[in-house]
Design an enzyme around this catalytic site. Structure first.
Site, PDB file in Angstrom:
ATOM      1  N   ASP A  12     -43.997  62.714  75.859  1.00 54.67           N
ATOM      2  CA  ASP A  12     -42.451  63.434  75.179  1.00 54.67           C
ATOM      3  C   ASP A  12     -41.292  63.187  75.083  1.00 54.67           C
ATOM      4  O   ASP A  12     -40.949  61.597  75.994  1.00 54.67           O
ATOM      5  CB  ASP A  12     -43.018  64.874  75.330  1.00 54.67           C
ATOM      6  CG  ASP A  12     -41.736  65.443  74.915  1.00 54.67           C
ATOM      7  OD1 ASP A  12     -41.467  65.446  73.665  1.00 54.67           O
ATOM      8  OD2 ASP A  12     -40.967  66.578  75.617  1.00 54.67           O
ATOM      9  N   SER A  13     -39.610  62.971  74.475  1.00 54.42           N
ATOM     10  CA  SER A  13     -39.248  62.191  74.802  1.00 54.42           C
ATOM     11  C   SER A  13     -38.426  63.085  76.077  1.00 54.42           C
ATOM     12  O   SER A  13     -37.923  62.338  76.303  1.00 54.42           O
ATOM     13  CB  SER A  13     -38.010  62.681  73.428  1.00 54.42           C
ATOM     14  OG  SER A  13     -37.953  64.297  72.872  1.00 54.42           O
ATOM     15  N   CYS A  75     -44.385  65.481  71.058  1.00 61.48           N
ATOM     16  CA  CYS A  75     -43.289  65.260  70.472  1.00 61.48           C
ATOM     17  C   CYS A  75     -43.288  65.864  68.716  1.00 61.48           C
ATOM     18  O   CYS A  75     -43.477  65.160  67.840  1.00 61.48           O
ATOM     19  CB  CYS A  75     -42.397  64.636  70.640  1.00 61.48           C
ATOM     20  SG  CYS A  75     -40.928  63.803  70.393  1.00 61.48           S
ATOM     21  N   GLU A 155     -33.629  71.349  78.400  1.00 55.42           N
ATOM     22  CA  GLU A 155     -33.811  70.190  79.752  1.00 55.42           C
ATOM     23  C   GLU A 155     -33.488  71.097  80.732  1.00 55.42           C
ATOM     24  O   GLU A 155     -33.012  70.215  81.961  1.00 55.42           O
ATOM     25  CB  GLU A 155     -33.262  68.807  78.845  1.00 55.42           C
ATOM     26  CG  GLU A 155     -34.384  68.502  77.630  1.00 55.42           C
ATOM     27  CD  GLU A 155     -35.422  67.353  78.165  1.00 55.42           C
ATOM     28  OE1 GLU A 155     -35.129  67.416  79.990  1.00 55.42           O
ATOM     29  OE2 GLU A 155     -36.628  67.613  78.040  1.00 55.42           O
ATOM     30  N   CYS A 189     -40.372  72.497  68.346  1.00 49.29           N
ATOM     31  CA  CYS A 189     -39.596  71.454  69.356  1.00 49.29           C
ATOM     32  C   CYS A 189     -40.537  71.559  70.082  1.00 49.29           C
ATOM     33  O   CYS A 189     -40.623  72.951  70.771  1.00 49.29           O
ATOM     34  CB  CYS A 189     -38.711  71.577  69.429  1.00 49.29           C
ATOM     35  SG  CYS A 189     -37.658  70.290  70.895  1.00 49.29           S
ATOM     36  N   HIS A 191     -39.761  71.807  73.437  1.00 47.14           N
ATOM     37  CA  HIS A 191     -38.799  71.924  73.827  1.00 47.14           C
ATOM     38  C   HIS A 191     -38.693  73.866  74.484  1.00 47.14           C
ATOM     39  O   HIS A 191     -38.573  74.163  74.760  1.00 47.14           O
ATOM     40  CB  HIS A 191     -37.413  71.813  74.533  1.00 47.14           C
ATOM     41  CG  HIS A 191     -38.221  69.846  74.549  1.00 47.14           C
ATOM     42  ND1 HIS A 191     -38.070  68.817  74.177  1.00 47.14           N
ATOM     43  CD2 HIS A 191     -36.987  69.624  75.630  1.00 47.14           C
ATOM     44  CE1 HIS A 191     -38.113  67.735  74.314  1.00 47.14           C
ATOM     45  NE2 HIS A 191     -37.324  67.905  75.790  1.00 47.14           N
TER      46      HIS A 191
END
Length: 276
Positions: A12-13, A75, A155, A189, A191
């Site tokens: 993932d990023s 991702c 994040e 997403c 996240h």
């Protein structure tokens, strides 16, 4: 039972893909995993498709160097612009993205055929979710909403703060003020599940939130079952190794929120993808 003990690679990023890894480890207790978070270059969602594809190729190159037997693109942005290229370039290694499983779960959940997709700018612009949903439900009404600030909030581990509440309200109030508001929201997403509590409180219990992590884990399990790649039951303890491209200490601290369990910062290896 003999099998293939090589690990499954996940990338993932950043740390959002740990929600997918969490579902994978729960679903596949006998499998080993290698996880890569490209934390130095997140977010992918504001990058051009060519840049994201280049990053994804670098990430998979590192994972292949760890002798993985399968790659999971945890991702949505990388899945939306790079899945086909990676599937072709890595063959015969199977490559699974998160968009098709997420679309399938959204279609299964909706009652009024109105589906909202919350995603990054790049995923929305690419239209991969809309295409995947329409393949499954041609008459679905789809609203795609770029929610880039959600990535930064996640994040930071800000699952329930005033900033998170304000961002949720700003993004979603116009959508749910419309008479044709969706009854299902796909968290497009990896996240975003960290913010699911704040999102659910705002939209109410009548709106279904879809997290593609569980559906992706099911797709991986199905692929393993239909191949000769299953690890089998060896009795050896499961291993999960972590790589990050920036700040292993922060990756371990914030990543524990996504993964649902503690991550020892000494277990996170710092890597430079440009050198991989």
């Amino acid at each position: 039972m003999n099998g293939d003990p090589r690990p499954i690679g996940v990338f993932d990023s950043g740390m959002g893909g740990l929600t997918v890894l969490r579902a994978l480890t729960a679903r596949l207790p006998d499998e080993h995993f290698v996880y890569l978070g490209d934390t130095a270059r997140l977010p992918y969602g504001t990058k051009s498709p060519d840049t994201v594809r280049a990053y994804a190729l670098q990430a998979t190159h590192l994972l292949l160097g760890e002798d993985v037997k399968m790659v999971v693109i945890a991702c949505n942005t990388a899945s939306s612009v790079g899945l086909e290229a990676l599937q072709e370039g890595l063959a015969p290694v199977p490559v699974i993205g998160v968009i098709e499983p997420g679309a399938r779960a959204g279609v299964a959940a909706t009652r009024n055929k109105r589906i909202g997709v919350l995603a990054t700018e790049s995923t929305v612009k690419g239209g991969a979710y809309a295409r995947a949903i329409h393949r499954l439900m041609a008459d679905a009404e789809i609203t795609q909403l770029p929610c880039q600030v959600f990535v930064a909030l996640a994040e930071e581990g800000w699952a329930d703060t005033r900033a998170t509440t304000a961002a949720v309200e700003d993004y979603l109030e116009p959508l749910f003020a419309r008479p044709d508001a969706p009854d299902t929201l796909v968290l497009g997403c990896t996240h975003f599940p960290v913010l699911a509590g704040a999102i659910q409180r705002h939209v109410g219990d009548t709106i279904t939130l879809v997290d593609s992590a569980e559906t992706t884990a099911a797709a991986v399990a199905e692929t393993l079952a239909n191949s000769t790649l299953q690890a089998g039951i060896s009795g050896a303890p499961r291993t999960v190794r972590f790589f990050a491209t920036d700040s292993p200490e922060r990756f371990a601290r914030i990543g524990a929120i996504f993964f649902g369990q503690d991550i020892d910062d000494g277990a996170v290896t710092l890597v430079d993808l440009k050198m991989a």
